[in-house]
Design an enzyme around this catalytic site. Sequence first.
Site, PDB file in Angstrom:
ATOM      1  N   GLY A 136      16.590 -39.193  38.626  1.00 21.21           N
ATOM      2  CA  GLY A 136      15.940 -40.076  39.575  1.00 21.21           C
ATOM      3  C   GLY A 136      16.632 -41.427  39.592  1.00 21.21           C
ATOM      4  CB  CYS A 137      16.889 -44.030  42.202  1.00 18.40           C
ATOM      5  SG  CYS A 137      15.181 -44.035  42.805  1.00 18.40           S
ATOM      6  CE1 TYR A 138      12.543 -48.472  41.244  1.00 22.28           C
ATOM      7  CE2 TYR A 138      11.400 -46.494  41.953  1.00 22.28           C
ATOM      8  CZ  TYR A 138      11.721 -47.821  42.152  1.00 22.28           C
ATOM      9  OH  TYR A 138      11.218 -48.492  43.230  1.00 22.28           O
TER      10      TYR A 138
ATOM     11  CB  THR B 284      19.924 -43.598  37.229  1.00 18.87           C
ATOM     12  OG1 THR B 284      19.843 -42.228  37.635  1.00 18.87           O
ATOM     13  CG2 THR B 284      21.385 -43.967  37.007  1.00 18.87           C
TER      14      THR B 284
END
Length: 314
Positions: free
Chosen positions: A115-117, A119
Site C-alpha cells: 500500500g502507499c501509506y 510503503t
Amino acid sequence: MTISVFIDGAAGTTGLEIRERLEGRSDLTVVTLPDALRKDAGARRDALNSADAVVLCLPDDAAREAVALIENPAVRVVDASTAHRVAPDWVYGFAEMEPGQREKIAQSTRISNPGCYPTGFLALVRPLVRAGIIPADWPMTVNAVSGYSGGGKAMIAAFENSDAPDATDTAFHIYGLGLAHKHVPEMQGHGGLVHPPIFAPAVTRTYRGMIVEVPLQLRAMPKAPSLAAIRDALSAAYADSKLVSVEHTDDVGQLSIERIAGTDRVELFAFGNEATGQARLVALLDNLGKGAAGAAVQNLNIATGLDELAGLKL
C-alpha cells in the site's frame, strides 16, 4: 522473447499509470481485452492464464476472484489490491524492505504490491526495528497525507467535478477515525511490530504526492537512540537502492507533498532536536508511483527477470 503482461483492471487509476510505464518497451507485450470483453468471465480467464505475468488492479474481492481463475502455475501475479498483503503464501513486494526480499520476489509467482501509506511507514520503521533501535513493542504513531488520486476515480471526481455526487471543495480532511484502517495490519505485520500503530491518514487538494511521518520521543525509548544512529541505520539499509534515498540535511525549512510527485522514488528524512530528545521521521513518495503503479512495475520487472528499473520514473 518478450514477456506478455495482462493488466486486469487496466481502466482504473493504477492500471492506467502502469500502462503508461509499460508503453514503448520492447522487452514485453501488454495483452488487452476489447471494452466489450473486459467483464466477460471466459475472455478474462483466457487472458489470465495465457499471459506470462498478470497485474491485478481490482477491488479486493475481484482480485481474489481473479486469482481463483488462474490455473496455469507458470503465471506470475502482482496484486495491487489489499487482498493478499498479509497472506502467508504471498511474497510482499517491497524489494528494499528486507535483505533477500528482492530474491523472494524473483522466485515467487504470487506477489502482493504494498500500500502507499505502508510503503512510507515501513521504509522508515522496518530498518530501525530490525536494528533494535525501535523496540518491536514500542507504541508507534504514523501521520500521513496523500493526494486525492489515492482514492481512485470516485475521489478524483469528488475533488475535480462539482457535479459529482460527493463533490467537495475542502482543502484537507482527515479520515480513518475508527482506528481500523485496512493498511494497519500491513504496517504492523511487515514492520515486525507487536502492537498496531496509531494511523492518522488525511487527504489534501493536490492530485498526487504523499508525506508519511513517524514522530519519536527518543529520550523515552529504552536505548535513547541518537538522531545520528537513526540516520546511519537508514543509510545502511538503503545504501544500494536506486529508488529509496536517505537525505542527510538539517537545513530544510519545509517539505512539500509535491516534492517528488511524478517519480517512482522515496526520499527519507530524519529530523530531530537533540536537546529535547525528539525526532520526526519523514518519507516522501508519490502515492501513484512507488506507492502503487511504480512499485507494481518494479515487482513485475523483478518477477520476470527484466531490468528492475525499466519503465520507472527516476
